[in-house]
Motif scaffolding. Structure first.
Motif, short mmCIF file in Angstrom:
data_model
loop_
_atom_site.label_atom_id
_atom_site.label_comp_id
_atom_site.label_asym_id
_atom_site.label_seq_id
_atom_site.Cartn_x
_atom_site.Cartn_y
_atom_site.Cartn_z
N TYR A 59 -0.22 6.47 -3.01
CA TYR A 59 0.64 6.80 -4.13
C TYR A 59 0.05 6.42 -5.48
O TYR A 59 0.56 6.85 -6.52
CB TYR A 59 2.01 6.15 -3.96
N LEU A 60 -1.01 5.63 -5.50
CA LEU A 60 -1.69 5.32 -6.76
C LEU A 60 -2.66 6.43 -7.17
O LEU A 60 -3.28 6.35 -8.23
CB LEU A 60 -2.41 3.98 -6.66
N LEU A 61 -2.83 7.44 -6.31
CA LEU A 61 -3.53 8.69 -6.66
C LEU A 61 -5.01 8.52 -6.96
O LEU A 61 -5.59 9.32 -7.70
CB LEU A 61 -2.83 9.36 -7.87
N GLY A 62 -5.63 7.50 -6.36
CA GLY A 62 -7.06 7.30 -6.53
C GLY A 62 -7.84 7.67 -5.29
O GLY A 62 -7.43 8.53 -4.51
N ILE A 63 -8.98 7.00 -5.12
CA ILE A 63 -9.86 7.26 -3.98
C ILE A 63 -10.13 5.96 -3.26
O ILE A 63 -9.88 4.88 -3.80
CB ILE A 63 -11.18 7.94 -4.42
N TYR A 117 0.81 -1.21 0.00
CA TYR A 117 0.00 0.00 0.00
C TYR A 117 0.85 1.27 0.00
O TYR A 117 0.51 2.27 -0.62
CB TYR A 117 -0.95 0.00 1.21
N GLN A 118 2.00 1.23 0.69
CA GLN A 118 2.86 2.42 0.78
C GLN A 118 3.96 2.44 -0.28
O GLN A 118 4.79 3.35 -0.28
CB GLN A 118 3.49 2.51 2.18
N SER A 119 3.96 1.46 -1.17
CA SER A 119 5.02 1.43 -2.19
C SER A 119 4.49 1.50 -3.61
O SER A 119 5.12 2.12 -4.48
CB SER A 119 5.90 0.18 -2.02
N ALA A 120 3.35 0.88 -3.88
CA ALA A 120 2.83 0.86 -5.25
C ALA A 120 2.58 2.28 -5.74
O ALA A 120 1.85 3.04 -5.12
CB ALA A 120 1.53 0.05 -5.31
N GLY A 121 3.21 2.62 -6.85
CA GLY A 121 3.09 3.96 -7.41
C GLY A 121 4.28 4.85 -7.16
O GLY A 121 4.45 5.86 -7.84
N GLN A 122 5.13 4.47 -6.18
CA GLN A 122 6.32 5.29 -5.90
C GLN A 122 7.61 4.48 -5.87
O GLN A 122 8.70 5.05 -5.95
CB GLN A 122 6.16 6.06 -4.58
N VAL A 123 7.50 3.16 -5.77
CA VAL A 123 8.67 2.27 -5.78
C VAL A 123 8.43 1.21 -6.86
O VAL A 123 7.37 0.60 -6.90
CB VAL A 123 8.87 1.59 -4.41
N PRO A 124 9.39 0.96 -7.73
CA PRO A 124 9.20 -0.07 -8.75
C PRO A 124 8.95 -1.44 -8.13
O PRO A 124 9.62 -1.83 -7.17
CB PRO A 124 10.53 -0.05 -9.53
#
Length: 380
Positions: A211-215, A186-193
């Motif tokens: 970090y996935l920028l959704g809701i 949850y804290q890595s997807a979207g900011q860490v490969p």
């Protein structure tokens, strides 16, 4: 520092009036995401229903998330939250004597401990790997994971201080011991490969509001195809069946792959948001985002220390994600004061977390830290 993604900033209206540095809690919402939500609502307002189109968007979101983490679309299921994913996985396991140990860590988000401890009445035994000065030493996995470990459940990036773990190294250890590896991303997807194949991850969960920028309202579950086919989830529903359009109330026929873990109708509006948000991340590239965030995080650490703040984030670049956490007494109160001053950060326990994304700048972080130190001085 020149901002390589300055042309994306106008996509995020909040940045016009506030400094948004809370991607570890809720990422800033872009116009593209807002437009996708409006498209969903307008289709209901004008057509009265959009079932078929909404289902296609859910599949688009799955496909995009699969691409983001290097998986196949049939290895992805959609659920409502990461907590739901933990419960769905836990309730699918058999805790047989000799293979009933769940290993997790004291740095994981509380949901992990809560769900695993709830399985003890079904035969599970839970072991917590202790942290040491804000990290989990890799050698602790050699010590705590044994041949009777069924699942090793860990966070990729720690929600509290941004500590990042070496998933491939951990996978090698736990697989040698005969354990499955379950990763909370949850804290890595979207900011860490993330590449679930190269990292040899068995199960992975991620939500979209950080970090996935959704809701809120949607999460993604990855399970290796060969593993998913062996499981018959006890938490299920009509979307988890081979053909939910048959409306067969008398028979359970699990769907192929990870989709068998789906339950009821997903949050379509959240899927619209997720599909739009992940498209944007794929356009930029998580590798590029990660490289940029490494620079911002290093600046936050250096400048925070220069201003006399006490960091609890690992100083080593390869041991941290994009979160910089500073020890702050009455962190919740300080967060509220900063919000009144148009600076959005996130408090957890005794830390203030500064969590930028690609749309942030070095100046954003400088201003936030300056204001934080001013507030702390005034509230001594």
């Amino acid at each position: 520092m020149k901002h390589p993604y300055a042309h994306y900033r106008p996509l995020f209206p909040v940045l016009a009036s506030k400094i948004h540095l809370a991607s570890c809690s809720q990422g800033a919402i872009s116009k593209t995401v807002s437009e996708s939500i409006e498209a969903y609502m307008n289709s209901l307002l004008t057509a009265g229903g959009n079932w078929n189109q909404a289902k296609k968007v859910v599949e688009q979101a799955k496909y995009s998330f699969a691409k983001l983490i290097g998986a196949e679309p049939n290895e992805i299921a959609v659920l409502c939250s990461v907590s739901d994913i933990f419960s769905a996985i836990a309730s699918s396991l058999s805790f047989e004597k000799g293979k009933n140990i769940i290993v997790t860590t004291d740095m994981d988000f509380p949901t992990a401990g809560h769900v695993w401890l709830a399985q003890e009445k079904f035969g599970a035994k839970v072991r917590f790997i202790p942290s040491q000065q804000g990290v989990i030493p890799l050698e602790y996995y050699e010590r705590y994971v044994t041949s009777d470990t069924l699942v090793t459940s860990i966070s990729h990036v720690c929600y509290y201080n941004g500590f990042k773990q070496d998933l491939k190294a951990i996978a090698d250890i736990v697989h040698r011991k005969g354990s499955l590896l379950f990763v909370d991303a949850y804290q890595s997807a979207g900011q860490v490969p993330i590449d679930v194949k190269k990292m040899d991850i068995d199960i992975l969960a991620a939500g979209t509001r950080k970090y996935l920028l959704g809701i809120p309202g949607i999460s993604f579950l990855y399970i290796k195809a060969e593993l998913a086919e062996k499981w018959k989830p006890r938490v299920t529903g009509w979307f988890g069946q081979e053909d939910h359009s048959k409306f067969n109330v008398h028979q359970i026929i699990p769907a192929a792959g990870t989709r068998r873990f789906e339950t009821g109708t997903p949050s379509f509006i959240s899927a619209y948001a997720a599909a739009a948000a992940i498209r944007l991340l794929l356009e930029i590239g998580v590798e590029n985002i990660s490289s940029y965030l490494n620079l911002l995080t290093q600046f936050a650490l250096d400048y925070g220390q220069e201003k006399g703040l006490h960091t609890v984030t690992p100083l080593s670049a390869h041991k941290r994600g994009g979160i910089t956490a500073f020890y702050v007494k009455n962190a919740g109160q300080i967060e509220s004061i900063l919000k009144e001053r148009n600076i959005i950060v996130s408090a957890r326990n005794d830390v203030i977390r500064i969590a930028p994304h690609f749309y942030n700048t070095q100046d954003d972080i400088r201003q936030a830290i300056d204001e934080l130190t001013t507030v702390l001085t005034a509230n001594k």
